[in-house]
Enzyme design. Structure first.
Site, short mmCIF file in Angstrom:
data_model
loop_
_atom_site.label_atom_id
_atom_site.label_comp_id
_atom_site.label_asym_id
_atom_site.label_seq_id
_atom_site.Cartn_x
_atom_site.Cartn_y
_atom_site.Cartn_z
N CYS A 270 -0.97 39.89 13.71
CA CYS A 270 -1.11 38.93 14.63
C CYS A 270 -0.06 38.77 15.35
O CYS A 270 0.87 39.57 15.34
CB CYS A 270 -1.61 37.51 13.92
SG CYS A 270 -0.30 36.93 13.22
N PRO B 238 1.09 41.91 6.34
CA PRO B 238 0.58 42.90 5.57
C PRO B 238 -0.03 42.44 4.36
O PRO B 238 0.32 40.95 3.99
CB PRO B 238 1.69 43.90 4.86
CG PRO B 238 2.69 42.85 5.18
CD PRO B 238 2.78 42.12 6.29
N VAL B 239 -0.96 43.02 3.51
CA VAL B 239 -1.63 42.48 2.28
C VAL B 239 -1.50 43.36 1.31
O VAL B 239 -2.17 43.42 0.21
CB VAL B 239 -3.14 42.13 2.67
CG1 VAL B 239 -3.41 41.01 3.64
CG2 VAL B 239 -3.79 43.53 3.12
N ASP B 240 -0.44 44.13 1.24
CA ASP B 240 -0.19 44.85 0.17
C ASP B 240 0.03 44.09 -1.24
O ASP B 240 -0.47 44.71 -2.27
CB ASP B 240 1.06 45.89 0.33
CG ASP B 240 2.34 44.86 0.43
OD1 ASP B 240 2.21 44.12 1.53
OD2 ASP B 240 3.41 45.34 0.08
N LEU B 241 0.60 43.20 -1.06
CA LEU B 241 0.60 42.38 -2.58
C LEU B 241 -0.58 41.82 -2.96
O LEU B 241 -0.67 42.04 -4.29
CB LEU B 241 1.64 41.08 -2.35
CG LEU B 241 2.99 41.49 -1.80
CD1 LEU B 241 4.00 40.26 -1.57
CD2 LEU B 241 3.79 42.53 -2.80
N ARG C 209 -7.31 36.16 9.88
CA ARG C 209 -6.58 36.78 8.88
C ARG C 209 -6.92 36.15 7.53
O ARG C 209 -7.12 36.72 6.65
CB ARG C 209 -5.06 36.92 9.05
CG ARG C 209 -4.62 37.47 10.14
CD ARG C 209 -3.05 37.70 10.17
NE ARG C 209 -2.83 38.76 9.04
CZ ARG C 209 -2.64 38.35 7.73
NH1 ARG C 209 -2.48 37.13 7.41
NH2 ARG C 209 -2.26 39.34 6.71
N ILE D 28 10.54 34.02 7.55
CA ILE D 28 9.38 34.28 6.69
C ILE D 28 8.42 35.36 7.48
O ILE D 28 7.93 36.59 7.34
CB ILE D 28 8.44 33.10 6.82
CG1 ILE D 28 9.15 31.91 6.02
CG2 ILE D 28 7.06 33.42 6.32
CD1 ILE D 28 9.47 32.19 4.76
N LYS E 54 -5.86 22.58 7.31
CA LYS E 54 -6.63 23.77 7.56
C LYS E 54 -6.38 24.91 6.37
O LYS E 54 -7.25 25.49 5.90
CB LYS E 54 -6.18 24.22 8.79
CG LYS E 54 -6.44 25.95 9.02
CD LYS E 54 -5.99 26.36 10.21
CE LYS E 54 -4.63 26.87 10.49
NZ LYS E 54 -4.45 28.03 9.97
N ASN E 55 -5.02 25.00 5.94
CA ASN E 55 -4.61 25.90 5.00
C ASN E 55 -4.92 25.70 3.55
O ASN E 55 -4.56 26.48 2.73
CB ASN E 55 -3.23 26.27 5.11
CG ASN E 55 -2.95 26.93 6.55
OD1 ASN E 55 -3.68 27.53 7.19
ND2 ASN E 55 -1.62 27.07 6.89
N ASP F 18 5.57 27.11 9.51
CA ASP F 18 4.58 26.44 10.50
C ASP F 18 5.08 25.33 11.20
O ASP F 18 4.46 24.72 12.26
CB ASP F 18 3.35 26.06 9.62
CG ASP F 18 2.62 27.35 9.05
OD1 ASP F 18 1.83 27.08 8.38
OD2 ASP F 18 3.18 28.46 9.36
N ARG G 146 -7.60 26.16 16.85
CA ARG G 146 -7.87 26.73 15.70
C ARG G 146 -7.56 25.97 14.38
O ARG G 146 -7.81 26.04 13.46
CB ARG G 146 -7.15 28.29 15.45
CG ARG G 146 -7.78 29.10 16.44
CD ARG G 146 -7.14 30.67 16.05
NE ARG G 146 -7.05 30.73 14.74
CZ ARG G 146 -6.59 31.94 14.04
NH1 ARG G 146 -6.11 32.78 15.15
NH2 ARG G 146 -6.61 32.35 12.90
#
Ligand code: EPZ
Length: 429
Positions: free
Chosen positions: A125, A131-134, A101, A336, A22-23, A314, A406
């Site tokens: 979630c 966050p997505v600041d990076l 996401r 993480i 998936k990833n 995961d 999912r």
């Protein structure tokens, strides 16, 4: 909402085909935005998240063909053809992004290809604020002008992106992937320092190279991307899902079974195989994949999640389910994400002895769990409850299994084919 009914106590034996990851598939699908030619992806898993990404790409103007199951390499994954001849919409709307996401993965490709993107902030979630600041900082370093307005990331680079040195303060998987895809069409050279090293990232890099990108250092934490004016058509097969393989390895272990995982790659699971070995699980390579067995008792072992090649976050919930019925104690530390112990209260309902202090959980093994109605809260927590149900005495009803759908392809079919007493209970219409 559907649920899963599991009657525990059956040892798994047989073969399980491991699907495409998936990833890996999610960034690979987003890659189609980088060219006006056809990107053909093989071994694409049948998952809800894949459908969500396909919907998102479709509203950007990508035409998507799903051709039946692939037979060539013996995989059951679909062959998907994607063609972004013209991108008709640069906005990724909130109602789609909030569902998944990983939609943030269209940000880099859209800016690189169109010079502009408006992507809804994904929000958090169940497992954390995420966050997505990076991602944003990296795009700014590549020359994009980024503003946050009304819950959207609005990035512009009308003159195109320019290569830069990106140093990530922490390994970020989708952050690394967004930068790789953006840099592939930037002017000049981009270096990513402290790049994440997950196999899914190498899979994306290999696909980009097949599309004409120039990337050095694949598999290392330092990637060098030399931008090209355009990318072209390519064919790429999605790498096997190491998290699915690790999950089924733990299903074999918790039921003291003997299962061959077809397509699984030991090279992507070294830290997991090492820890499971210490816990008393036998894992050996076969010509078709990995054989997992656990003829004797399980021993409690300590574990800390880390970025690849460390133990993957995961698989943390699944490992915790296994440790619930091991001999002795096990300390599991999640480094993480800040809220990835949602499976703990549900495992306790099944009789597990778990004490949580901040981001560490102390598990004291018991001889057997007992079946109970439990609630799925996020993808990996859900499957850890399914594993617990396989080993528990009596019946477990796992509710809200849309979380499972999912990320796991035909979970109940794969387990039932190995002797598990598991069935999907469809909610009355
Ligand atoms: C990817 O998420 C995976 N998702 C996750 O899998 C996986 O758990 C995670 O990597 C870690 O391996 C996909 O690949 C689609 P990160 P991602 O950026 O990229 C912090 C599953 O179950 N961070 O590597 O979102 C972040 O908070 C899912 O399949 C920032 O602070 O994770 C976290 O603490 C769950 N700012 C750490 O970095 C940023 O801009 C690692 O997150 C980005 C991340």
């Amino acid at each position: 909402m559907d649920s899963m009914r599991i009657r525990g106590g059956k040892s798994l034996s047989g073969k399980i085909h491991i699907s495409g990851a998936k990833n890996a598939a999610l960034p690979l699908l987003a890659c189609s935005l980088l060219t006006d030619e056809t990107l053909t992806l093989g071994n694409v898993p049948h998952l809800a998240d894949i459908a969500t990404m396909a919907n998102l790409l479709g509203q950007h103007g990508v035409s998507i063909g799903l051709n039946g199951n692939q037979k060539s390499s013996g995989s059951t994954g679909r062959v998907v053809e994607l063609k972004a001849t013209n991108i008709t919409n640069i906005t990724a709307p909130y109602d789609l992004v909030r569902k998944m996401r990983a939609s943030i993965l269209v940000l880099g490709p859209l800016v690189a290809r169109c010079g502009e993107a408006k992507v809804s902030l994904p929000g958090g979630c169940a497992i954390g604020t995420r966050p997505v600041d990076l991602h944003i900082k990296a795009l700014q370093q590549l020359g994009a002008d980024v503003v946050l307005e009304n819950g959207y990331i609005h990035a512009r680079a009308p003159k195109g992106l320019k290569g830069a040195e990106i140093v990530f303060p922490m390994a970020t998987v989708t952050g690394t992937e967004n930068v790789m895809m953006a840099a592939a069409l930037a002017k000049g050279e981009t270096t990513i320092v402290n790049a994440a090293r997950e196999p899914e990232i190498s899979d994306l890099a290999n696909c980009l190279v097949a599309m004409g990108a120039q990337i050095d250092g694949i598999g290392s934490d330092k990637l060098r991307i030399t931008g090209k004016d355009r990318l072209h058509a390519a064919r790429h097969d999605v790498v096997a899902d190491r998290i699915e393989a690790g999950t089924f390895a733990m299903a074999a272990a918790i039921t003291h079974g003997n299962v061959e995982l077809l397509g699984a790659k030991l090279e992507h699971l070294h830290s997991v195989a090492k820890l499971l070995g210490e816990a008393g699980v036998n894992i050996e390579e076969t010509p078709a994949g990995l054989r997992v067995s656990c003829p004797h008792g399980l021993r409690g072992v300590d574990m800390m999640t880390e970025p690849y090649p460390g133990f993957p976050t995961d698989l943390q919930a699944q490992m915790m389910a296994l440790m619930c019925v091991a001999e002795g104690a096990s300390m599991i530390t999640e480094t993480i994400f800040e809220n990835r112990f949602m499976h703990v209260p549900e495992l306790r309902r099944m009789g597990a002895n778990i004490t949580v202090h901040n981001n560490s959980a102390m598990i004291r093994g018991i001889p057997q769990l007992t079946g109970a109605p439990v609630m799925a809260t996020d993808l990996r927590a859900s499957v850890s409850l399914a594993l617990a149900g396989l080993a528990a005495k009596g019946e477990t009803i796992l509710n809200r299994i849309y979380h499972l759908d999912r990320g796991y392809e035909r979970l109940e079919e794969k387990l039932a084919a190995c002797g598990a007493d598991i069935e999907r209970v469809r909610e009355a219409a």
